[in-house]
Design a protein around this motif. Sequence first.
Motif, PDB file in Angstrom:
ATOM      1  N   ILE A 240       5.655  19.436  -6.404  1.00  0.00           N
ATOM      2  CA  ILE A 240       6.640  20.606  -6.275  1.00  0.00           C
ATOM      3  C   ILE A 240       7.401  20.774  -4.969  1.00  0.00           C
ATOM      4  N   ARG A 241       6.928  20.607  -3.993  1.00  0.00           N
ATOM      5  CA  ARG A 241       7.585  20.918  -2.665  1.00  0.00           C
ATOM      6  C   ARG A 241       8.623  19.684  -2.440  1.00  0.00           C
ATOM      7  N   ALA A 242       8.331  18.686  -2.811  1.00  0.00           N
ATOM      8  CA  ALA A 242       9.212  17.424  -2.794  1.00  0.00           C
ATOM      9  C   ALA A 242      10.615  17.684  -3.724  1.00  0.00           C
TER      10      ALA A 242
ATOM     11  N   LEU B 219       0.811  -1.233  -0.020  1.00  0.00           N
ATOM     12  CA  LEU B 219       0.006  -0.076  -0.139  1.00  0.00           C
ATOM     13  C   LEU B 219       0.636   1.471   0.011  1.00  0.00           C
ATOM     14  N   TYR B 220       1.913   1.248   0.748  1.00  0.00           N
ATOM     15  CA  TYR B 220       2.637   2.345   1.031  1.00  0.00           C
ATOM     16  C   TYR B 220       3.570   2.576  -0.543  1.00  0.00           C
ATOM     17  N   GLN B 221       3.929   1.586  -1.352  1.00  0.00           N
ATOM     18  CA  GLN B 221       4.515   1.681  -2.514  1.00  0.00           C
ATOM     19  C   GLN B 221       3.354   2.428  -3.585  1.00  0.00           C
ATOM     20  N   GLY B 222       2.235   2.259  -3.454  1.00  0.00           N
ATOM     21  CA  GLY B 222       1.204   2.793  -4.159  1.00  0.00           C
ATOM     22  C   GLY B 222       0.790   4.212  -4.085  1.00  0.00           C
ATOM     23  N   TYR B 223       1.459   4.679  -2.689  1.00  0.00           N
ATOM     24  CA  TYR B 223       1.362   6.179  -2.464  1.00  0.00           C
ATOM     25  C   TYR B 223       2.425   7.043  -2.699  1.00  0.00           C
ATOM     26  N   LYS B 224       3.587   6.543  -3.314  1.00  0.00           N
ATOM     27  CA  LYS B 224       4.855   7.365  -3.507  1.00  0.00           C
ATOM     28  C   LYS B 224       4.606   8.300  -4.730  1.00  0.00           C
ATOM     29  N   LEU B 225       4.974   9.647  -4.524  1.00  0.00           N
ATOM     30  CA  LEU B 225       4.792  10.591  -5.452  1.00  0.00           C
ATOM     31  C   LEU B 225       5.703  10.387  -6.610  1.00  0.00           C
ATOM     32  N   PRO B 226       5.014  10.593  -7.864  1.00  0.00           N
ATOM     33  CA  PRO B 226       5.828  10.302  -9.214  1.00  0.00           C
ATOM     34  C   PRO B 226       6.915  11.380  -9.568  1.00  0.00           C
ATOM     35  N   LEU B 227       7.958  11.362  -8.523  1.00  0.00           N
ATOM     36  CA  LEU B 227       8.914  12.475  -8.756  1.00  0.00           C
ATOM     37  C   LEU B 227       9.890  12.333 -10.108  1.00  0.00           C
TER      38      LEU B 227
ATOM     39  N   VAL C  49       8.046  25.394 -14.977  1.00  0.00           N
ATOM     40  CA  VAL C  49       6.740  24.536 -15.188  1.00  0.00           C
ATOM     41  C   VAL C  49       5.730  25.278 -13.949  1.00  0.00           C
ATOM     42  N   THR C  50       4.518  25.377 -14.130  1.00  0.00           N
ATOM     43  CA  THR C  50       3.553  25.810 -13.184  1.00  0.00           C
ATOM     44  C   THR C  50       2.829  24.503 -12.499  1.00  0.00           C
TER      45      THR C  50
END
Length: 77
Positions: A50-52, A8-16, A30-31
């Motif tokens: 963006i914050r990450a 479940l945690y792997q599914g919530y990673k941000l697509p950085l 980029v905006t």
Amino acid sequence: MLFGIMLLYQGYKLPLDEALELIHERGRGVTESEIVHDMRVDRPTAGRIIRALIAKGFLRRATEQAGHAEEVFEPVR
């Protein structure tokens, strides 16, 4: 149960990685709205991306924003 939580945690990673690829393909700032549109994420998720990227040193706030209604973030070179 622990295995399920890890998946479940792997599914919530941000697509950085995908966001960085998008920014470098453009070759300009980029905006948040562009990230929402191009990556098909919601606005809160785009803000988190963006914050990450700022925290990791990949993006910064653009110094010149003439003609933009929204804040522009540019890649750090």
